[in-house]
Design an enzyme around this catalytic site. Sequence first.
Site, short mmCIF file in Angstrom:
data_model
loop_
_atom_site.label_atom_id
_atom_site.label_comp_id
_atom_site.label_asym_id
_atom_site.label_seq_id
_atom_site.Cartn_x
_atom_site.Cartn_y
_atom_site.Cartn_z
N GLN A 1 0.82 -1.22 0.00
CA GLN A 1 0.00 0.00 0.00
C GLN A 1 0.86 1.27 0.00
O GLN A 1 0.65 2.17 -0.80
CB GLN A 1 -0.94 -0.01 1.22
CG GLN A 1 -2.04 1.04 1.10
CD GLN A 1 -2.76 1.29 2.43
OE1 GLN A 1 -2.28 0.90 3.49
NE2 GLN A 1 -3.89 1.96 2.36
N TYR B 1 1.38 -8.04 15.55
CA TYR B 1 1.78 -6.88 14.75
C TYR B 1 2.40 -5.81 15.65
O TYR B 1 3.49 -5.30 15.38
CB TYR B 1 0.54 -6.34 14.04
CG TYR B 1 0.76 -5.10 13.20
CD1 TYR B 1 1.52 -5.14 12.04
CD2 TYR B 1 0.16 -3.89 13.56
CE1 TYR B 1 1.68 -4.01 11.26
CE2 TYR B 1 0.32 -2.76 12.79
CZ TYR B 1 1.09 -2.82 11.64
OH TYR B 1 1.25 -1.70 10.87
N1 SER Z 1 -3.13 0.04 9.18
C1 SER Z 1 -2.52 -0.85 10.10
C2 SER Z 1 -3.40 -1.97 10.45
O1 SER Z 1 -4.59 -1.77 10.51
C3 SER Z 1 -2.11 -0.13 11.35
O2 SER Z 1 -0.85 0.35 11.21
O3 SER Z 1 -2.91 -3.02 10.69
#
Ligand code: SER
Length: 330
Positions: A12, A142
């Site tokens: 992205q 994450y």
């Molecule tokens: N856009 C990302 C996510 O939703 C957050 O950094 O994982």
Amino acid sequence: MRKVLVTGATGQIGSELTMVLRQQLGAKNVVAVGHSRQPDLQLLQSGVYRTLDIRDQVAVQNVVIEHQVDTIFHLASLLSVVAEQQPQKAWDINMQGLMNVLEVARMNHCAVFFPSSIGAFGLQTPAMNTPQDTIQRPDTMYGVTKVAGELLCDYYHKRYAVEVRGLRYPGLISFKTQAGGGVTDYAVEIFYAALQQQAYCCFLRADTQLDMMYMPDAVNAAIRLMQADINQLTHHNAFNITAISITPEQLAAEIKRHIPEFKMSYKIDPARQAIADSWPRHMDDSCARKEWGWRHEYSLSVMVKDMLVKLADKLSGDDYVTGASRNPVF
Ligand code: SER
């Protein structure tokens, strides 16, 4: 910053950052790498593209040496929802990938840009005006890789004097490449759905406030930070930056101003809602504004208008658009 490598170049951020850097530095000075074997034609035809697994340090090293790279924008990463589905793989890609990039940077004297995220925060973090320096403790894989990544970057800077700089991005909104597997994806999906079906079923609660940013601002922030005068930087890495702090309900209302027939409904996904609820509502980005002059250009209304025009154009070219909203009202 003369010769640049962009990792995650089909993603992205990477897909747009690569093109802007090619315009600014000259196409031959920006090498793009990604895991995709079929990147879009614009990326392929405008400069060098190599298919590469970021977990392969030798492959990264070879590209850096071959093209005499001096700056690496390291964007290859799995996003929050995908990382929750495959935590071990996310650790491997996000952490081993970053370690490889930092090692190659150390050995070849490259500067590095590392994108952290609102995901680097957790439930114990103050949700409003989240300070630059505060408790983090995220609950997701994450988030774990983003906090560990921030720390690893600091370590390489301190221990080996690698010039690493980074930002904590909010959710990013763009029309060119769809986000893949993040919680903030709703803020991109809603535009496709508004133009194609005039309706969107949102997986987050109507009042879920999160920081967002339009992609041109995000790209500009990365480049500007890498060009900032080092003497002005106190923090160096992991700068909070934000532009628009909104809820799904507010985004829908703004879209409705252009597409009056647009209807929003809600079917909450508990897993994604829980992740969103653990992230800040609004980050304090005053350090970035003060230290290197960060400022966003796109407000909610300007972003929505631009996004609808550009996406309608893209979709009509792709022959995707159906129904009344071929002609949104501007
Ligand atoms: N856009 C990302 C996510 O939703 C957050 O950094 O994982």
